[in-house]
Every structure is written in structure tokens, then in C-alpha cells.
Design a protein around this motif. Structure first.
Motif, PDB file in Angstrom:
ATOM      1  N   UNK A  12      -7.200 -10.774  16.248  1.00 38.67           N
ATOM      2  CA  UNK A  12      -8.962 -12.058  17.377  1.00 38.67           C
ATOM      3  C   UNK A  12      -9.287 -11.712  18.335  1.00 38.67           C
ATOM      4  N   UNK A  13      -8.089 -11.211  19.148  1.00 38.43           N
ATOM      5  CA  UNK A  13      -8.464 -11.047  20.826  1.00 38.43           C
ATOM      6  C   UNK A  13      -9.198 -10.358  21.280  1.00 38.43           C
ATOM      7  N   UNK A  14      -8.470  -9.025  20.462  1.00 33.58           N
ATOM      8  CA  UNK A  14      -9.389  -7.434  21.159  1.00 33.58           C
ATOM      9  C   UNK A  14     -10.400  -7.675  20.248  1.00 33.58           C
ATOM     10  N   UNK A  15     -10.623  -8.263  19.997  1.00 31.46           N
ATOM     11  CA  UNK A  15     -12.602  -8.012  19.080  1.00 31.46           C
ATOM     12  C   UNK A  15     -12.988  -9.521  19.866  1.00 31.46           C
ATOM     13  N   UNK A  16     -11.910 -10.765  20.761  1.00 31.80           N
ATOM     14  CA  UNK A  16     -13.064 -11.701  21.331  1.00 31.80           C
ATOM     15  C   UNK A  16     -13.332 -13.029  20.159  1.00 31.80           C
ATOM     16  N   UNK A  17     -13.275 -12.898  19.084  1.00 33.75           N
ATOM     17  CA  UNK A  17     -12.832 -13.978  18.205  1.00 33.75           C
ATOM     18  C   UNK A  17     -12.101 -14.944  17.797  1.00 33.75           C
ATOM     19  N   UNK A  18     -11.977 -16.327  17.204  1.00 27.41           N
ATOM     20  CA  UNK A  18     -10.667 -17.018  17.067  1.00 27.41           C
ATOM     21  C   UNK A  18     -10.607 -16.518  15.415  1.00 27.41           C
ATOM     22  N   UNK A  19      -9.421 -16.605  15.515  1.00 27.07           N
ATOM     23  CA  UNK A  19      -8.653 -16.455  14.408  1.00 27.07           C
ATOM     24  C   UNK A  19      -9.099 -16.443  13.554  1.00 27.07           C
ATOM     25  N   UNK A  20     -10.036 -17.492  13.292  1.00 24.17           N
ATOM     26  CA  UNK A  20     -10.620 -18.670  11.670  1.00 24.17           C
ATOM     27  C   UNK A  20     -11.335 -18.119  11.615  1.00 24.17           C
ATOM     28  N   UNK A  21     -12.135 -17.522  12.815  1.00 21.66           N
ATOM     29  CA  UNK A  21     -13.596 -16.393  12.181  1.00 21.66           C
ATOM     30  C   UNK A  21     -12.866 -15.274  11.556  1.00 21.66           C
ATOM     31  N   UNK A  22     -11.806 -15.086  11.696  1.00 29.50           N
ATOM     32  CA  UNK A  22     -11.264 -14.035  11.462  1.00 29.50           C
ATOM     33  C   UNK A  22     -11.055 -13.972  10.179  1.00 29.50           C
ATOM     34  N   UNK A  23     -10.953 -15.023   9.864  1.00 29.11           N
ATOM     35  CA  UNK A  23      -9.695 -15.308   8.531  1.00 29.11           C
ATOM     36  C   UNK A  23     -11.393 -15.463   7.285  1.00 29.11           C
ATOM     37  N   UNK A  24     -12.800 -15.714   7.799  1.00 26.28           N
ATOM     38  CA  UNK A  24     -13.661 -15.564   6.560  1.00 26.28           C
ATOM     39  C   UNK A  24     -13.615 -14.394   5.802  1.00 26.28           C
ATOM     40  N   UNK A  25     -13.852 -13.089   7.050  1.00 24.79           N
ATOM     41  CA  UNK A  25     -13.470 -11.933   6.938  1.00 24.79           C
ATOM     42  C   UNK A  25     -12.389 -11.297   6.176  1.00 24.79           C
ATOM     43  N   UNK A  26     -11.678 -11.593   6.303  1.00 28.44           N
ATOM     44  CA  UNK A  26     -10.591 -11.272   5.686  1.00 28.44           C
ATOM     45  C   UNK A  26      -9.716 -12.175   5.845  1.00 28.44           C
ATOM     46  N   UNK A  27      -9.078 -12.158   4.297  1.00 25.85           N
ATOM     47  CA  UNK A  27      -7.536 -13.234   4.024  1.00 25.85           C
ATOM     48  C   UNK A  27      -6.385 -13.375   4.784  1.00 25.85           C
ATOM     49  N   UNK A  28      -6.199 -12.197   4.980  1.00 24.26           N
ATOM     50  CA  UNK A  28      -4.684 -11.191   5.732  1.00 24.26           C
ATOM     51  C   UNK A  28      -4.741 -10.540   6.375  1.00 24.26           C
ATOM     52  N   UNK A  29      -3.551 -10.073   6.900  1.00 23.74           N
ATOM     53  CA  UNK A  29      -3.449  -8.479   7.581  1.00 23.74           C
ATOM     54  C   UNK A  29      -3.390  -7.486   6.425  1.00 23.74           C
ATOM     55  N   UNK A  30      -2.744  -6.975   5.324  1.00 21.57           N
ATOM     56  CA  UNK A  30      -2.604  -6.789   4.029  1.00 21.57           C
ATOM     57  C   UNK A  30      -4.000  -6.337   4.280  1.00 21.57           C
ATOM     58  N   UNK A  31      -5.152  -7.333   4.025  1.00 20.33           N
ATOM     59  CA  UNK A  31      -6.441  -7.464   3.560  1.00 20.33           C
ATOM     60  C   UNK A  31      -6.930  -6.092   4.113  1.00 20.33           C
TER      61      UNK A  31
END
Length: 210
Positions: A33-52
């Protein structure tokens, strides 16, 4: 490409680069999330976890690899030795950057992704490399006495073994130290040895100069 698809592509690209750099265990959703400059909450909207994210990243790599290799194999306007050389280059460029630590993580923490990757290598070897080798036989550039199925198995085994840190760890320390070359170089040399062993003298010279 839609805005959503474009963002998903950027997320996968960033995640894959971090996985390559740090491995799976050491990469966190916070890092991505940090390298993308987005919140982790936003990241989870697209992918539910690191494995995915890891699984999707490897799907992209396999898709790229399949498209590039098939384009080479099916190209009627380049010679067989050049097809071999180009195929090696593509494989090394996409698989070479994957460091042993990430492969170790896959085996230990993402066995389904590891099994899927090894299965892909086997299927790719059978469907694409066998086709390419059969073309070489028909053109008199591959020794006709060579068992093509055996070559396919040797190729797939070599790729899988070089990706597997546990396989390499079975050997004495001096041999392991001698394998400290970049993964892309090791892969390229190993497969080149196989191909040089099956080519005719004419094809071997073309392969060397391709």
C-alpha cells in the motif's frame, strides 16, 4: 483498459516487484500500500490478502510467458535455431529475476501456488517445447535418434530443480557456492547445455551465432 483494470495492474506490478525483492514472508500489505501511495483499506478492496496478490502476480507472469513463447514457436519467418535462442531469452528474462528466497517461500507458505507453477512448467514444456523440437527434427536440425519426450522431461526437470532451493541444498557446499551466479545465467547455461546436446552440427553453429 478500464480505470479499475489499470489500477489492478499497477497493484500487481508493485506487489510482484516487492515479492521479488523481499520474498513473500517479508512483504506486507502495508509495504504494498505504501509503495502505491494508497491506504491499506483501499488495497483490500481489490485483493483480500497477500496470498491472493501473490497468486495473481504469478498468473500475470505465466500469461506473459505463454504469449511470448507461443508467438516465437508459431512464427514461420524465423529459423529454428533462432526460435530456440529467443525462447531461452524469454524464459530467462521472466523466470530469472525470481530469487531462491521467493521460491522457498512458495514451497513453505504457498504450496498451492508452488504446485500450480511447477504444473505450468510441465504443461508448457509438453505443449510448446515438444512442438518446437518436433519442428527441429522435421527440418533435420535436431538429431532424429534423440527421444523428444526424454528431452522435454529433462528440460522441465532442470527448470524445476534450479527453482528449488531444497534441491540445491542437497549438494556439498563447494557446489552450492559454485551456483551463486545470477539465476538467469544459471538457467540459461543449463538449458543451453541440453539444447546443444540434441542439435546437429549445422544447427549448433546457428544456435551459437543466433
Amino acid at each position: 483498459m478500464s480505470k479499475k483494470a489499470n489500477l489492478e495492474s499497477k497493484i500487481l506490478d508493485a506487489a510482484y516487484k516487492l515479492f521479488l525483492e523481499k520474498g513473500y514472508r517479508q512483504t506486507t500489505m502495508d509495504d504494498i500500500a505504501q509503495i502505491l501511495g494508497m491506504s491499506k483499506k483501499t488495497l483490500y478492496k481489490y485483493y483480500p490478502g497477500k496470498m491472493e496478490l501473490l497468486g495473481a502476480s504469478f498468473e500475470v507472469t505465466k500469461t506473459k510467458l505463454t504469449a511470448k513463447v507461443e508467438a516465437i514457436v508459431d512464427n514461420r519467418y524465423i529459423s529454428f535455431p533462432l526460435k530456440l535462442k529467443s525462447t531461452l531469452t524469454v524464459m530467462a528474462s521472466l523466470l530469472g529475476p525470481i530469487n531462491p528466497d521467493l521460491f522457498e517461500d512458495l514451497r513453505e507458505h504457498a504450496p498451492e501456488i508452488w504446485e500450480d507453477l511447477t504444473q505450468y512448467i510441465n504443461e508448457s514444456a509438453y505443449t510448446r517445447f515438444k512442438k518446437l523440437l518436433e519442428q527441429g527434427v522435421s527440418e533435420g536440425l535436431v538429431n532424429p535418434s534423440i527421444n523428444i519426450n526424454l528431452v522435454v522431461m529433462l528440460y522441465a526437470t532442470a527448470v524445476q530443480s534450479l527453482m528449488d532451493p531444497k534441491f540445491i541444498s542437497q549438494f556439498p557446499e563447494p557446489i552450492q557456492k559454485g551456483m551463486k551466479n545470477p539465476p538467469a545465467d544459471i538457467y540459461d547455461q543449463a538449458i543451453t547445455i541440453i539444447y546443444n546436446g540434441i542439435l546437429t552440427d549445422e544447427a549448433r553453429n546457428e544456435f551459437a551465432n543466433a
